[in-house]
Design a protein around this motif. Structure first.
Motif, PDB file in Angstrom:
ATOM      1  N   TRP A 251      74.336  11.534 -53.289  1.00 60.91           N
ATOM      2  CA  TRP A 251      73.808  10.522 -52.372  1.00 60.91           C
ATOM      3  C   TRP A 251      74.418   9.161 -52.727  1.00 60.91           C
ATOM      4  O   TRP A 251      74.789   8.912 -53.894  1.00 60.91           O
ATOM      5  N   SER A 252      74.464   8.285 -51.724  1.00 60.18           N
ATOM      6  CA  SER A 252      75.231   7.047 -51.888  1.00 60.18           C
ATOM      7  C   SER A 252      74.487   5.919 -52.586  1.00 60.18           C
ATOM      8  O   SER A 252      74.679   4.749 -52.283  1.00 60.18           O
ATOM      9  N   TRP A 253      73.605   6.278 -53.513  1.00 57.33           N
ATOM     10  CA  TRP A 253      73.200   5.326 -54.548  1.00 57.33           C
ATOM     11  C   TRP A 253      72.944   6.042 -55.860  1.00 57.33           C
ATOM     12  O   TRP A 253      73.147   5.474 -56.924  1.00 57.33           O
ATOM     13  N   ASP A 254      72.620   7.335 -55.792  1.00 49.43           N
ATOM     14  CA  ASP A 254      72.452   8.122 -57.012  1.00 49.43           C
ATOM     15  C   ASP A 254      73.703   8.047 -57.899  1.00 49.43           C
ATOM     16  O   ASP A 254      73.616   7.984 -59.126  1.00 49.43           O
ATOM     17  N   HIS A 255      74.864   8.099 -57.257  1.00 50.46           N
ATOM     18  CA  HIS A 255      76.128   8.148 -57.993  1.00 50.46           C
ATOM     19  C   HIS A 255      76.335   6.919 -58.878  1.00 50.46           C
ATOM     20  O   HIS A 255      77.059   6.997 -59.879  1.00 50.46           O
ATOM     21  N   CYS A 256      75.726   5.801 -58.512  1.00 50.61           N
ATOM     22  CA  CYS A 256      75.880   4.586 -59.321  1.00 50.61           C
ATOM     23  C   CYS A 256      75.284   4.768 -60.717  1.00 50.61           C
ATOM     24  O   CYS A 256      75.837   4.291 -61.715  1.00 50.61           O
ATOM     25  N   PHE A 257      74.175   5.470 -60.799  1.00 51.61           N
ATOM     26  CA  PHE A 257      73.495   5.634 -62.087  1.00 51.61           C
ATOM     27  C   PHE A 257      74.242   6.613 -62.986  1.00 51.61           C
ATOM     28  O   PHE A 257      74.381   6.368 -64.194  1.00 51.61           O
ATOM     29  N   THR A 258      74.749   7.706 -62.405  1.00 48.34           N
ATOM     30  CA  THR A 258      75.531   8.623 -63.232  1.00 48.34           C
ATOM     31  C   THR A 258      76.820   7.969 -63.693  1.00 48.34           C
ATOM     32  O   THR A 258      77.265   8.171 -64.826  1.00 48.34           O
ATOM     33  N   ALA A 259      77.420   7.158 -62.837  1.00 50.04           N
ATOM     34  CA  ALA A 259      78.636   6.451 -63.238  1.00 50.04           C
ATOM     35  C   ALA A 259      78.371   5.519 -64.421  1.00 50.04           C
ATOM     36  O   ALA A 259      79.148   5.468 -65.380  1.00 50.04           O
ATOM     37  N   LEU A 260      77.270   4.788 -64.372  1.00 50.81           N
ATOM     38  CA  LEU A 260      76.943   3.868 -65.461  1.00 50.81           C
ATOM     39  C   LEU A 260      76.729   4.610 -66.776  1.00 50.81           C
ATOM     40  O   LEU A 260      77.151   4.153 -67.839  1.00 50.81           O
TER      41      LEU A 260
END
Length: 564
Positions: A251-260
């Motif tokens: 989903w297009s905000w979940d990915h931000c947390f895994t990236a961090l």
């Protein structure tokens, strides 16, 4: 630090980095089978093969245990071990205990089901699946199997039996059309050791700081490692799915947390995570709601936290080259412009959501007043993103653009404070009527993410307001004493990882470190007790919904790293 983590496959699928399948009893949303299955995430979530422990020709109950490198069925008559040789190949070995490998669905039609045949080229047994478009070849390395249903059409049993008693061993490969006969390059024990070593090195890279104070760090890393898939279908980059249970999308905000969470230890994968939705950006600049193997959905969007995430990523990633900066600037600029053009009513300074789903807080009580709303969290995230765009433009030598983005951020901030702040809490507004509404949702306090960009008195008021949401387990999305609170109400009560991290980070930037420490401590303890569920009962701390959610594991790792 050795890897000794064990886990329940009912909670976390047994899988391998870059594999598109897992071994799990979870075969559909909230659906638990009696036996473990090989479950593929190509073209959706599909149970392909069923594993049934057997002894003396009968099905037996054989408890299952798992570590990141080995899964075992245990029974008084013996045991069966399963290990991943690589992303598309598993090895199984039985001693005393037998195993039936059967199709998950008995019916075969011209358009569905799984067909079994024996390949005359090498004698291997091949299951070919309509659902996944792939084949699953079983090569027997030792033992005397018996097959049923080979070349059978219609409805009937299709399985391969490895009888108990003498030791046996086999390999199962997933592939598309054809490949050369399987030849083992290593023994079973060597494969198991190599996988354990590979995961151990990964943990050392992602969580080198772990110690006795962070007991869930290895399992959190495994959740991320095992949920990673190789490029395939619409995913042109390696991707960390939100889960290898039924939430098997990006989903297009979940990915931000895994990236961090991965930025310091696996920077290449982290960079790919950040850009996955941007690979599908539409002509207006909008990001899709979600991307997975065979589907890209645009019916909703997700909140623009990407500037906030990029700011954090750049603190951990190696320096970006000019081309990377320029590409990211263009993508982030287009995404921001979408909100400032497509989602602003003419003459209105503030953008709006069209549905709670756009906010990521699908059914939060904020949206009881209406689905189409101007909310403070949206504007706050855009202000952060605009400031990041200004920084990127300056880095690229475009002073004019840098000034434009800064001025736009200031305009939004002025409008936010003059329009939606009521002196103690932020309101929401219907852009069609101008009517404002209050709610007791934690969403109204999310502008704390702005940190020091807010006036001191507002920072203090928001910090005080957060305490009404703080339970022994963390921040409830709706206060426990609210008449709208629901223990398993999705965003109407449960504790969520993304809200926790955004607030914790904002509190630190606002100078409220003590409260940030408290929130971090409670959430980390929650994960150590209840695992990495999609969300948690705010009253009891019990894990809810999908039990192997990568953004929860990611937030645990981020918070744990900050406190060590």
């Amino acid at each position: 630090m050795s890897v000794v983590t064990t886990f329940s496959v009912r909670d976390i699928p047994f899988s391998h980095r870059e594999s598109w399948f897992d071994i799990s009893p979870v075969i559909a949303e909230q659906t638990y089978a009696e036996d473990l299955h090989l479950v593929s995430h190509r073209s959706g979530m599909h149970a392909v093969l069923r594993f049934e422990a057997r002894s003396e020709g009968e099905r037996v109950d054989a408890p299952v245990s798992a570590t990141p490198s080995r899964l075992r069925w245990e029974h008084p008559s013996g045991h069966v071990d399963l290990v991943y040789e690589n992303a598309d190949t598993i090895r199984l070995r039985g001693t005393g205990l037998g195993l039936r490998i059967a199709v998950a669905a008995a019916s075969l039609t011209p358009f569905s089901g799984t067909y079994l045949y024996r390949d005359p080229r090498d004698g291997a047994y091949v299951f070919t699946s309509y659902a996944t478009g792939h084949r699953y070849r079983i090569t027997v390395l030792s033992g005397d199997p018996a097959a049923a249903g080979a070349e059978l059409l219609g409805t009937g049993d299709r399985h391969l039996d490895l009888p108990g008693g003498p030791a046996w061993e086999l390999a199962i490969e997933e592939y598309a059309t054809s490949r050369d006969p399987y030849r083992p390059a290593a023994t079973f024990d060597e494969v198991a050791r190599d996988t354990a070593d590979a995961f151990g090195r990964y943990v050392d890279a992602v969580a080198p700081w772990r110690d006795a104070r962070t007991p869930a760090a290895e399992l959190a890393t495994y959740v991320l490692w095992s949920a990673t898939v190789a490029p395939g279908g619409f995913l042109g980059r390696p991707a960390v799915l939100m889960s290898k249970h039924w939430m098997d999308k990006v989903w297009s905000w979940d990915h931000c947390f895994t990236a961090l969470a991965l930025a310091a230890g696996d920077p290449g994968l982290a960079w790919d995570q950040f850009h996955i939705p941007f690979d599908h950006q539409d002509p207006t600049g909008a990001l899709p709601d979600s991307v997975t193997h065979s589907e890209v959905l645009y019916n909703f969007v997700k909140p623009p936290i990407h500037g906030w995430a990029l700011r954090g990523l750049r603190q951990e990633l190696p320096p970006l080259d000019r081309e990377q900066v320029a590409q990211t600037y263009r993508r982030l600029s287009d995404w921001t412009s979408f909100w400032l053009t497509q989602r602003r009513v003419p003459g209105h300074p503030l953008p709006h959501y069209q549905h709670g789903n756009d906010s990521g807080w699908d059914n939060a009580t904020t949206f009881d007043a209406g689905r189409v709303l101007e909310t403070a969290d949206l504007t706050a995230f855009l202000i952060i993103q605009l400031r990041e765009l200004s920084s990127l433009a300056a880095e690229l030598g475009d002073a004019g653009a840098a000034g434009h983005w800064t001025a736009t951020a200031e305009q939004l901030k002025t409008a936010l404070l003059s329009t939606l702040w009521d002196g103690s809490r932020f309101l929401a507004r219907d852009p069609r009527t101008g009517a404002t509404s209050d709610s007791t949702s934690l969403l109204a306090l999310m502008p704390i993410a702005l940190g020091a960009d807010l006036p001191a008195e507002i920072r203090t008021a928001l910090a005080a307001g957060l305490k009404a949401h703080l339970t022994p387990h963390g921040l409830a999305t709706e206060p426990l004493d609210s008449p709208r609170y629901a223990a398993d109400g999705y965003w109407r009560g449960p504790i969520w990882a993304p809200a926790t991290l955004l607030i914790e980070d904002g509190l630190r930037r606002a100078g409220h470190d003590e409260l940030a420490d408290d929130i971090s401590s409670r959430f980390r303890e929650l994960c150590e007790t209840s695992g990495f569920a999609e969300n948690f009962d705010a009253g009891t701390g019990a894990g809810l919904r999908d039990r192997a959610y990568t953004w929860t594991a990611a937030v645990y790792l981020i918070l744990a790293a900050r406190m060590t």
